[in-house]
Write a protein that holds these residues in place. Structure first.
Motif, PDB file in Angstrom:
ATOM      1  N   ILE A  72       0.760  -1.216  -0.092  1.00 17.34           N
ATOM      2  CA  ILE A  72       0.084   0.139   0.038  1.00 17.34           C
ATOM      3  C   ILE A  72       0.883   1.038   0.169  1.00 17.34           C
ATOM      4  CG2 ILE A  72      -0.534   0.037   2.619  1.00 17.34           C
ATOM      5  CD1 ILE A  72      -3.048   1.280   2.239  1.00 17.34           C
ATOM      6  N   ARG A  73       0.610   2.197  -0.763  1.00 18.13           N
ATOM      7  CA  ARG A  73       1.392   3.462  -0.841  1.00 18.13           C
ATOM      8  C   ARG A  73       1.270   4.190   0.668  1.00 18.13           C
ATOM      9  NH1 ARG A  73       3.983   4.902  -4.776  1.00 18.13           N
ATOM     10  NH2 ARG A  73       4.442   6.869  -3.288  1.00 18.13           N
ATOM     11  N   PRO A  74       2.319   5.033   1.069  1.00 17.04           N
ATOM     12  CA  PRO A  74       2.176   5.664   2.388  1.00 17.04           C
ATOM     13  C   PRO A  74       1.217   6.635   2.317  1.00 17.04           C
ATOM     14  CG  PRO A  74       4.028   5.932   1.273  1.00 17.04           C
ATOM     15  CD  PRO A  74       3.529   5.081   0.374  1.00 17.04           C
ATOM     16  N   GLU A  75       0.633   7.286   1.126  1.00 18.13           N
ATOM     17  CA  GLU A  75      -0.219   8.305   1.068  1.00 18.13           C
ATOM     18  C   GLU A  75      -1.707   7.672   1.307  1.00 18.13           C
ATOM     19  OE1 GLU A  75       1.674   7.712  -1.330  1.00 18.13           O
ATOM     20  OE2 GLU A  75       3.214   9.306  -1.449  1.00 18.13           O
ATOM     21  N   HIS A  76      -1.905   6.367   0.989  1.00 20.79           N
ATOM     22  CA  HIS A  76      -3.220   5.784   1.256  1.00 20.79           C
ATOM     23  C   HIS A  76      -3.389   5.186   2.485  1.00 20.79           C
ATOM     24  CE1 HIS A  76      -3.302   5.070  -3.310  1.00 20.79           C
ATOM     25  NE2 HIS A  76      -3.891   6.228  -3.060  1.00 20.79           N
ATOM     26  N   ILE A  77      -2.524   5.088   3.603  1.00 16.84           N
ATOM     27  CA  ILE A  77      -2.467   4.620   4.710  1.00 16.84           C
ATOM     28  C   ILE A  77      -3.060   5.889   5.622  1.00 16.84           C
ATOM     29  CG2 ILE A  77      -1.323   3.857   6.961  1.00 16.84           C
ATOM     30  CD1 ILE A  77       0.839   2.723   5.016  1.00 16.84           C
ATOM     31  N   GLU A  78      -4.243   5.188   6.492  1.00 13.29           N
ATOM     32  CA  GLU A  78      -4.878   6.530   7.231  1.00 13.29           C
ATOM     33  C   GLU A  78      -4.313   6.312   8.834  1.00 13.29           C
ATOM     34  OE1 GLU A  78      -9.209   6.040   6.353  1.00 13.29           O
ATOM     35  OE2 GLU A  78      -8.554   6.344   4.063  1.00 13.29           O
ATOM     36  N   VAL A  79      -4.357   7.477   9.435  1.00 14.41           N
ATOM     37  CA  VAL A  79      -4.022   7.443  10.737  1.00 14.41           C
ATOM     38  C   VAL A  79      -4.982   8.012  11.780  1.00 14.41           C
ATOM     39  CG1 VAL A  79      -2.209   7.913  12.323  1.00 14.41           C
ATOM     40  CG2 VAL A  79      -1.571   7.385  10.087  1.00 14.41           C
TER      41      VAL A  79
END
Lengths: 346, 264
Positions: A274-281
């Motif tokens: 998964i792209r780092p931009e698509h991970i939600e925090v």
């Protein structure tokens, strides 16, 4: 303006263990700009030297519109190379430099004058005919160099990191100029670069070169968002890989279960990325989450980058323009949206 | 203090360099110059006129110029590929090649000259212009190769590739790109060869065997003959061409060199 085919090209230098190019194949369609991206030593520049004829391949063939050009001498191939340095002839004026290729072909003085004026307009530097290269800035020199390459209407334009010695603003400006002119004239082009952003912004398709071979070739958006292999994924900035058993749309990792879209495929050991931009925090996330601890966060302007420890794994997430930063050491939920998790084939 | 010292050193250097020339000048134009006088009592251009009306001197001058020109041209032609290879490529035996090219500067000229004399006698080249020219190449080549290889160490072959991919033939690339890029260096190397050949006495004597009369040969016999005015005039004639050539090329050379330096 030709279709260019590179077929099984191999090249090795004496004293080298592994060949620079190993059975390298690539097709560039007429009017297309393909960029070659890869770490230094991956054979990018060698490839350009083979196409221009400065060097000769050990085996394989190069076709322009279906015809082999290997027996044609380098000065008759119509493949013009533009280098990292402008290489303007210091003893010639701008006009003489740009007109060099036409003069060699035996064009009249008048034709050269007209053509040079036209191309200077095209590159956005009208009226500098009489100047000497030493009196131009680095960006202007590269523009003149581009004009000198374009004026002979090359069958194939080869760009060997032509912008890497320029500063960011000039560079972006020239990237746009090259892209525009290449489109306007419909020239087939190959761009060698080690700058991912440049490759993505300028090319119709980009090819990633690793160890003398094409590791992947596709449209920039596809390669950037869904790279086919972990090698390619790492190159485009993906470093979150989730391994585990896939069963009925669920990825069972050692850190917990995640929903994935698999179209019914089942595997005992699959890898999803998964792209780092698509991970939600965040603390209010509900679906497809794992829990971790913020190890590091860095403010980067357009985004905030978090390093989050989930068991033994460290996940890098980029959150665009958050209202507030999550402090170091906080326990946080990390969501991996199913639509952005994609399987890697290798 | 430092300024004064600087000026003093400058003045001293100028004096050392120019005084002998001035002395030659005074001698060459003096008709009568006896002991207590500081300057000659009568001035005259007679020694020079005598020199130029003497077919032997004029012949010597032309011979010297001719030989030096041919020697510098040949030196450049031979040194160019050698220097290019030594400057641009790394290959096994490169150090050995360097050593070989520099041997003539280490081995005593007399030894070289005697050896060549015997060889040239057998080849029927002794006493001929060709023989003298070939012998002059021995001391000139190390200097031309050295000068040119320094040039090629900073040379970028991509200029040539750029010309070729733009459609220029090899020939055109060589004459219109390579030669023009290295032109200032070629002139310097050529000048070196010219000067070395110009002042060559021993090899001309040994190989020419008295049949090839260059200016140094004439100067030598004049010195042993003893008329100071003739010696002075002949010396000035001997110094003139090199000084003239250097003075004429220095300015242009500088400009050209700077233009190329700016590119790098």
């Amino acid at each position: 303006m030709a279709k260019v085919e590179l077929l099984n090209l191999s090249k090795n230098y004496p004293g080298r263990k592994t060949p620079v190019l190993d059975q390298f194949s690539l097709t560039v369609d007429s009017g297309e700009l393909v960029s070659l991206l890869g770490p230094s030593g991956s054979g990018k520049s060698t490839l350009l030297r083979l196409i221009t004829g400065i060097e000769y391949p050990d085996s394989g063939d190069i076709l322009f519109d279906g015809k082999s050009i290997l027996s044609i001498p380098p000065n008759k191939r119509g493949a013009v190379l533009m280098f990292q340095k402008a290489y303007l002839f210091p003893f010639l004026s701008v006009e003489e430099n740009i007109g060099f290729g036409l003069k060699v072909q035996g064009a009249t003085k008048q034709t050269i004058q007209i053509e040079v004026a036209k191309i200077l307009d095209l590159i956005g530097l009208p009226g500098i005919e009489r100047r000497k290269p030493a009196h131009l800035s680095g960006g202007e020199q590269q523009r003149v160099s581009l004009a000198r390459a374009l004026i002979v209407r090359p069958t194939l334009l080869l760009l060997d990191e032509p912008l890497s010695s320029l500063d960011t603003a000039v560079r972006q400006n020239l990237q746009e100029a090259i892209r525009r002119i290449q489109h306007e004239l419909g020239i087939t082009a190959i761009l060698v670069t080690h700058d991912l952003g440049e490759a993505m912004g300028m090319s119709d398709r980009m090819a990633l070169l690793l160890e003398g071979k094409v590791a992947a070739i596709d449209e920039p958006m596809k390669l950037f968002q869904k790279p086919p292999s972990s090698q390619v994924a790492k190159f485009v900035g993906i470093d979150t890989f989730l391994k585990g058993r896939v069963n009925h749309g669920t990825l069972e990792t050692q850190h917990g279960n995640l929903t994935v879209r698999t179209n019914g495929f089942v595997s005992d050991s699959a890898t999803f990325a998964i792209r780092p931009e698509h991970i939600e925090v965040g603390s209010e996330l509900a679906e497809n989450i794992l829990t971790g601890v913020v190890k590091d966060c860095m403010y980067r302007g357009e985004y905030v980058e978090y390093q989050i420890q989930i068991d033994t794994m460290v996940v890098r997430a980029r959150v665009a323009m958050p209202a507030a930063m999550i402090p170091h050491g906080e326990v946080i939920k990390v969501a991996f949206p199913a639509e952005h998790l994609f399987p890697l084939t290798a | 203090m430092k300024k004064i010292l600087n000026a003093a050193i400058r003045f001293f250097l100028y004096l050392v360099l120019i005084a002998p020339l001035l002395l030659f000048g005074v001698y060459a134009f003096s008709e009568r110059w006896f002991f207590p006088d500081v300057l000659p009592s009568t001035w005259s251009t007679a020694p020079f006129l005598r020199l130029f009306s003497d077919p032997k001197t004029v012949g010597g001058l032309l011979t010297s110029i001719g030989i030096a020109l041919v020697v510098s041209l040949f030196s450049l032609i031979v040194a160019f590929p050698a220097a290019r290879t030594l400057g641009l490529r790394r290959f096994p035996g490169r150090q050995f090649a360097w050593l070989l090219f520099f041997l003539p500067t280490v081995v005593p000229p007399l030894a070289v000259g005697m050896g060549m004399n015997i060889l040239f006698l057998r080849l029927d080249l002794a006493g001929s212009f060709v023989g003298v020219i070939l012998s002059h190449l021995v001391p000139t080549l190390p200097y031309t190769i050295f000068t040119l290889s320094g040039l090629f160490a900073n040379y970028d072959e991509n200029y040539e590739y750029q010309a070729i991919v733009l459609g220029a033939s090899k020939r055109r690339t060589f004459f219109n790109v390579t030669l023009r890029l290295v032109f200032p260096g070629l002139i310097v190397a050529g000048l070196f060869a010219f000067l070395i050949s110009w002042s060559q006495y021993l090899l001309t004597l040994l190989i020419g065997g008295g049949k090839v009369l260059t200016l140094p040969m004439l100067l030598f016999s004049a010195v042993s003959g003893g008329n100071p005015s003739t010696i002075a005039a002949l010396s000035l004639l001997f110094i003139a061409p090199p000084v003239l050539v250097i003075a004429l090329t220095a300015r242009q050379l500088n400009q050209h060199g700077n233009a190329i330096k700016e590119q790098y």
